[in-house]
Design an enzyme around this catalytic site. Structure first.
Site, short mmCIF file in Angstrom:
data_model
loop_
_atom_site.label_atom_id
_atom_site.label_comp_id
_atom_site.label_asym_id
_atom_site.label_seq_id
_atom_site.Cartn_x
_atom_site.Cartn_y
_atom_site.Cartn_z
N ARG A 46 26.40 -11.35 3.15
CA ARG A 46 25.79 -10.43 4.12
C ARG A 46 24.31 -10.77 4.27
O ARG A 46 23.74 -10.65 5.34
CB ARG A 46 25.99 -8.97 3.70
CG ARG A 46 25.27 -8.00 4.62
CD ARG A 46 25.77 -6.56 4.61
NE ARG A 46 26.35 -6.11 3.38
CZ ARG A 46 25.67 -5.72 2.30
NH1 ARG A 46 24.33 -5.72 2.33
NH2 ARG A 46 26.29 -5.34 1.21
N TYR A 98 21.29 -3.21 31.44
CA TYR A 98 22.66 -3.31 30.94
C TYR A 98 23.18 -1.93 30.51
O TYR A 98 22.51 -1.22 29.75
CB TYR A 98 22.68 -4.30 29.77
CG TYR A 98 24.02 -4.42 29.11
CD1 TYR A 98 25.09 -4.99 29.80
CD2 TYR A 98 24.24 -3.96 27.83
CE1 TYR A 98 26.33 -5.08 29.20
CE2 TYR A 98 25.48 -4.07 27.22
CZ TYR A 98 26.52 -4.63 27.92
OH TYR A 98 27.76 -4.73 27.33
N ASP A 170 15.11 -8.42 26.76
CA ASP A 170 16.50 -8.86 26.75
C ASP A 170 16.59 -10.06 27.70
O ASP A 170 16.49 -9.90 28.92
CB ASP A 170 17.40 -7.71 27.21
CG ASP A 170 18.88 -8.08 27.25
OD1 ASP A 170 19.20 -9.28 27.29
OD2 ASP A 170 19.73 -7.16 27.26
N LYS A 195 27.14 -14.44 25.93
CA LYS A 195 27.08 -14.86 27.32
C LYS A 195 26.73 -16.36 27.39
O LYS A 195 27.50 -17.18 26.96
CB LYS A 195 26.10 -13.97 28.07
CG LYS A 195 26.25 -12.46 27.75
CD LYS A 195 27.56 -11.85 28.20
CE LYS A 195 27.83 -10.47 27.63
NZ LYS A 195 26.82 -9.47 27.85
C1 LIG Z 1 26.42 -8.25 27.28
C2 LIG Z 1 25.02 -7.81 27.30
C3 LIG Z 1 24.46 -7.10 26.21
C4 LIG Z 1 25.29 -6.67 25.02
O1 LIG Z 1 25.75 -7.74 24.27
P1 LIG Z 1 27.16 -7.76 23.49
O2 LIG Z 1 27.21 -9.13 22.94
O3 LIG Z 1 28.22 -7.45 24.48
O4 LIG Z 1 27.07 -6.70 22.43
C5 LIG Z 1 23.13 -6.78 26.28
N1 LIG Z 1 22.37 -7.11 27.36
C6 LIG Z 1 22.86 -7.78 28.40
C7 LIG Z 1 21.98 -8.11 29.55
C8 LIG Z 1 24.21 -8.14 28.43
O5 LIG Z 1 24.69 -8.78 29.48
#
Ligand SMILES: *Cc1c(COP(=O)(O)O)cnc(C)c1O
Length: 379
Positions: A46, A98, A170, A195
Site C-alpha cells: 500500500r 466533470y 484537472d 482517459k
Molecule cells: C473521468 C474524469 C474524472 C474522474 O476520473 P476517474 O478515473 O473516472 O475516477 C475526473 N475529471 C475528468 C475531466 C474526467 O474526465
C-alpha cells in the site's frame, strides 16, 4: 528533452535484476526484510510498489513536475487533494466541470463542513469576487467538460498565488501532450489516467503531480493512510499507454479538427463546441496555453427535440455510446443523462449544458470513416 522522447523514456529504467526493458508487474503485497526495518525501501505494497514507483516517476516527468502520485481512480486523486482541507475551508470551483467531481464536492465533502463556491472561470474577476480569508483551494478544469470552455491557467495561478490559495488543475481533457499546468503556475495537476494517459479503455486510474516537497509529503501521507492505490497491473498499463501518448494525441487532434469542421458546416447542426475555432471565446487563451486543440467536442442539433437527439446517439456504429473518453476508439455520449446526470437540471442548463448536447470523444480511426458514420447518424 522533446515531448516524444520524454513520453517514451519517462521513469523507465531496465529492471536491475534481469535487464527487462519494461518495468515488471510486481504482483506482491509485501517485501521480505533481512532484519526488522532493514529493507530495500519497500515494506508493504500500500505504501510502496516498484511498478507504481516507475509510473509515479513517469507522471512527474510528463507534467514537468518534481513528484507524481498514482491513485486507484481519478476521483480518488481528487479525494486526496480535498483531504488536505479542514472544516470551514472554502473551495472555488468551476461551474462547468466533470460531473463526478461535482458529486464528490457536493454529496461527500459538503457534509464535512467544506464550502464550495462555483464560478464561471472564463472571467477571472468572478474568482477574485468570491475570495475570502477561508479560501484554501481553487479547482480548475480546462478545457471544461463538456462545453469546452477555456480557463486562463496563468491568470488563475496569479490570483491563487497572490491570495495564498492552492491551485489544482484537472488536466484530463488536454493531457500533458497539449498542456502543462505546472509550467503555468499550478500547484497540483490532477489526471484521470483512465482517459488519454491509459488511452486504451482498459484501466481506471488517477494521478497527482506537484513540485513542493512538503505538499508531496502531505499527499503521500493521505495516499498511504487512506489506501486508494492502484494495483501493479494497472500501473503497468498506464506506463505502456504513456509511451504512445504523443502519437495518439497527434491523430486525436487531426481527426478532431476534421470532425469539428465537418459538423460545423452540416446543415442540421446548430452549435459546435470545440476550442480550435478561431471564433471560440477562449481561442486566444487556448492557443497560448495549449499546443493543439484535441479531439474532444460537443454539439447541438438545430432540431432540439429529444427524439432527434436520441436518434443520433443511437444510430452511430463507429462512435460507441458510452461514458469515458480519451481511448483509441471513438465514443459518443449524452452528458445530460450520462456523465453529467448528477448535476441538477436547472444548474446544468444555467451553465449552458442543454438536454440536446451531444459529446464526442474522437478516436484515432480513419477520419473519413468517422465523418461518414456521423453523416449517416445525423441523416
Ligand atoms: C473521468 C474524469 C474524472 C474522474 O476520473 P476517474 O478515473 O473516472 O475516477 C475526473 N475529471 C475528468 C475531466 C474526467 O474526465
Amino acid at each position: 528533452m522533446k515531448i516524444a522522447t520524454k513520453f517514451i523514456h519517462a521513469g523507465a529504467e531496465p529492471d536491475p535484476s534481469t535487464g527487462a526493458i519494461m518495468t515488471p508487474i510486481f504482483q506482491t503485497s509485501t517485501y521480505v526484510q533481512s532484519a526488522p526495518g532493514v529493507n530495500k525501501g519497500f515494506e508493504y505494497a500500500r505504501s510502496q510498489n516498484p511498478t507504481r514507483k516507475a509510473l509515479e516517476e513517469a507522471y512527474a516527468i510528463i507534467e514537468n513536475a518534481k513528484h507524481g502520485l498514482a491513485f486507484s481512480s481519478g476521483v480518488a486523486a481528487t479525494d486526496t487533494v480535498l483531504k488536505l482541507l479542514q472544516p470551514g475551508d472554502e473551495v472555488i470551483a468551476a461551474s462547468d466541470m466533470y460531473g463526478g467531481t461535482y458529486r464528490l464536492f457536493t454529496k461527500v465533502y459538503e457534509k464535512f463542513g467544506i464550502r464550495f463556491i462555483y464560478v464561471n472561470m472564463d472571467n477571472l474577476d468572478n474568482i477574485k469576487a468570491v475570495i475570502t480569508p477561508k479560501s484554501k483551494l481553487i479547482w480548475a478544469e480546462t478545457p471544461t467538460n463538456p462545453l469546452m470552455n477555456i480557463v486562463d491557467i496563468k491568470g488563475v495561478a496569479a490570483i491563487a498565488k497572490a491570495n495564498n490559495i492552492l491551485l489544482c488543475v484537472d488536466n484530463t481533457f488536454a493531457s500533458p501532450y497539449l498542456q502543462n499546468p505546472m509550467d503555468l503556475g499550478a500547484d497540483i495537476v490532477m489526471h484521470s489516467a483512465t482517459k488519454y494517459l491509459g488511452g486504451h479503455s482498459d484501466v481506471v486510474q488517477g494521478a497527482l503531480m506537484m513540485n513542493d516537497d512538503n505538499l508531496r509529503e502531505q499527499l503521500y501521507f493521505i495516499q498511504k493512510s487512506c489506501g486508494a492505490v492502484p494495483g501493479p497491473m494497472d500501473c503497468f498499463l498506464v506506463i505502456r499507454g504513456i509511451k504512445t501518448l504523443h502519437v495518439r494525441m497527434q491523430r486525436h487532434c487531426e481527426n478532431g479538427r476534421k470532425i469539428a469542421h465537418f459538423l460545423r458546416q452540416h446543415p442540421k447542426v446548430d452549435k459546435v463546441f470545440w476550442c480550435g475555432f478561431e471564433d471560440h471565446p477562449g481561442y486566444a487563451v487556448a492557443k497560448a496555453q495549449m499546443r493543439d486543440f484535441g479531439g474532444m467536442m460537443s454539439f447541438e442539433l438545430k432540431d432540439k427535440s429529444k427524439e432527434a437527439t436520441l436518434k443520433v446517439l443511437s444510430s452511430t456504429h463507429l462512435f460507441s455510446l458510452a461514458e469515458s473518453l480519451g481511448g483509441v476508439e471513438s465514443l459518443i455520449n449524452h452528458p445530460a443523462t450520462m456523465t453529467h446526470a448528477s448535476i441538477p437540471r436547472e444548474e446544468r442548463i444555467k451553465n449552458g449544458l442543454n438536454d440536446g448536447l451531444i459529446r464526442l470523444s474522437v478516436g484515432i480511426e480513419d477520419a473519413d470513416d468517422l465523418m461518414e458514420d456521423l453523416k449517416n447518424a445525423i441523416g
